[in-house]
Design a protein around this motif. Structure first.
Motif, PDB file in Angstrom:
ATOM      1  N   LEU A 107      25.252  47.424-104.971  1.00 26.37           N
ATOM      2  CA  LEU A 107      23.692  47.032-104.891  1.00 26.37           C
ATOM      3  C   LEU A 107      23.579  45.587-105.544  1.00 26.37           C
ATOM      4  O   LEU A 107      22.864  44.832-104.961  1.00 26.37           O
ATOM      5  CB  LEU A 107      22.963  48.158-105.532  1.00 26.37           C
ATOM      6  CG  LEU A 107      21.453  47.889-105.541  1.00 26.37           C
ATOM      7  CD1 LEU A 107      20.922  47.848-104.144  1.00 26.37           C
ATOM      8  CD2 LEU A 107      20.776  48.720-106.369  1.00 26.37           C
ATOM      9  N   ARG A 108      24.061  45.375-106.647  1.00 22.18           N
ATOM     10  CA  ARG A 108      23.934  44.207-107.520  1.00 22.18           C
ATOM     11  C   ARG A 108      24.634  43.143-106.527  1.00 22.18           C
ATOM     12  O   ARG A 108      24.323  41.974-106.810  1.00 22.18           O
ATOM     13  CB  ARG A 108      24.408  44.253-108.947  1.00 22.18           C
ATOM     14  CG  ARG A 108      23.859  45.304-109.872  1.00 22.18           C
ATOM     15  CD  ARG A 108      22.523  45.054-110.120  1.00 22.18           C
ATOM     16  NE  ARG A 108      22.353  43.558-111.039  1.00 22.18           N
ATOM     17  CZ  ARG A 108      21.240  42.990-111.049  1.00 22.18           C
ATOM     18  NH1 ARG A 108      20.357  43.487-110.839  1.00 22.18           N
ATOM     19  NH2 ARG A 108      21.702  42.074-111.708  1.00 22.18           N
TER      20      ARG A 108
ATOM     21  N   THR B 252      15.862  45.868-107.874  1.00 23.63           N
ATOM     22  CA  THR B 252      16.298  46.988-108.566  1.00 23.63           C
ATOM     23  C   THR B 252      16.660  48.192-107.674  1.00 23.63           C
ATOM     24  O   THR B 252      16.430  48.099-106.360  1.00 23.63           O
ATOM     25  CB  THR B 252      15.282  47.388-109.661  1.00 23.63           C
ATOM     26  OG1 THR B 252      14.067  47.781-108.651  1.00 23.63           O
ATOM     27  CG2 THR B 252      14.776  46.325-110.512  1.00 23.63           C
ATOM     28  N   ALA B 253      17.416  49.240-108.359  1.00 25.69           N
ATOM     29  CA  ALA B 253      17.810  50.112-107.355  1.00 25.69           C
ATOM     30  C   ALA B 253      16.567  51.018-106.740  1.00 25.69           C
ATOM     31  O   ALA B 253      16.588  51.342-105.793  1.00 25.69           O
ATOM     32  CB  ALA B 253      18.436  51.512-108.339  1.00 25.69           C
TER      33      ALA B 253
ATOM     34  N   ASP C 157      31.201  51.438-107.395  1.00 28.87           N
ATOM     35  CA  ASP C 157      30.142  52.225-107.098  1.00 28.87           C
ATOM     36  C   ASP C 157      28.787  51.602-106.539  1.00 28.87           C
ATOM     37  O   ASP C 157      28.871  50.594-106.450  1.00 28.87           O
ATOM     38  CB  ASP C 157      29.818  53.080-108.521  1.00 28.87           C
ATOM     39  CG  ASP C 157      29.331  52.042-109.741  1.00 28.87           C
ATOM     40  OD1 ASP C 157      29.179  51.136-109.373  1.00 28.87           O
ATOM     41  OD2 ASP C 157      29.579  52.708-110.651  1.00 28.87           O
ATOM     42  N   ASP C 158      28.070  52.557-106.113  1.00 31.66           N
ATOM     43  CA  ASP C 158      26.974  52.112-105.518  1.00 31.66           C
ATOM     44  C   ASP C 158      26.077  51.114-106.261  1.00 31.66           C
ATOM     45  O   ASP C 158      25.621  50.030-105.858  1.00 31.66           O
ATOM     46  CB  ASP C 158      25.980  53.074-105.168  1.00 31.66           C
ATOM     47  CG  ASP C 158      26.542  54.132-104.015  1.00 31.66           C
ATOM     48  OD1 ASP C 158      27.392  53.854-103.311  1.00 31.66           O
ATOM     49  OD2 ASP C 158      25.865  55.068-103.841  1.00 31.66           O
ATOM     50  N   ALA C 159      26.057  51.377-107.762  1.00 26.70           N
ATOM     51  CA  ALA C 159      25.202  50.295-108.681  1.00 26.70           C
ATOM     52  C   ALA C 159      25.781  49.084-108.442  1.00 26.70           C
ATOM     53  O   ALA C 159      24.993  47.734-108.519  1.00 26.70           O
ATOM     54  CB  ALA C 159      25.193  51.028-109.974  1.00 26.70           C
TER      55      ALA C 159
END
Length: 148
Positions: A135-136, A143-144, A130-132
């Motif tokens: 992103l990490r 942070t998001a 997923d996007d989270a």
């Protein structure tokens, strides 16, 4: 930005599930005892259609490693696909299932084989992340809210 429709994400996961389960079942249902007695990889690297420079190193691995390869193959193709398709499993399990598929395809690509097929299987695995998570991966210290 517009999120990818959930139907598209689940369709890609279903597609990946079908590829992997199908690949595992065809080995089991083939009746070829090499998959049951764990010797399928013993001579594979010297007979594969598209070897690469790493293939000789995989081929010269000890017998126990070839047995481990077959067991890993069975796990990745027959067990791990369920992690990406069963609704309600924790997010971490789905991400783990996707990463298992990506790493597995990477190993197959590095050992030779028909790597274009492995790339075509690795790409849908991204839909398990997923996007989270992504992103990490790409912005580990952000942070998001900072990334958007």
């Amino acid at each position: 930005s517009t999120p990818v429709p959930l139907l598209v994400v689940w369709t890609m996961r279903w597609y990946l599930f079908r590829i992997m389960i199908g690949a595992g079942l065809i080995k089991i249902k083939s009746g070829d005892r090499k998959w049951k007695d764990l010797t399928a990889m013993d001579g594979f690297y010297e007979t594969q259609p598209v070897p690469n420079p790493f293939s000789k190193y995989f081929h010269s691995s000890p017998k126990w490693f070839h047995k481990f390869e077959v067991l890993t193959n069975h796990f990745v193709e027959l067990v791990a696909p369920w992690l990406i398709i069963i609704p309600g499993l924790p997010r971490a399990w789905r991400i783990g299932g996707g990463l298992i598929q990506i790493v597995f395809q990477g190993v197959l690509i590095s050992s030779g084989n028909l790597s274009f097929l492995n790339w075509l299987t690795a790409v849908p695995s991204i839909c398990c992340l997923d996007d989270a998570f992504l992103l990490r991966l790409y912005y580990p210290f952000m942070t998001a809210t900072e990334a958007t």
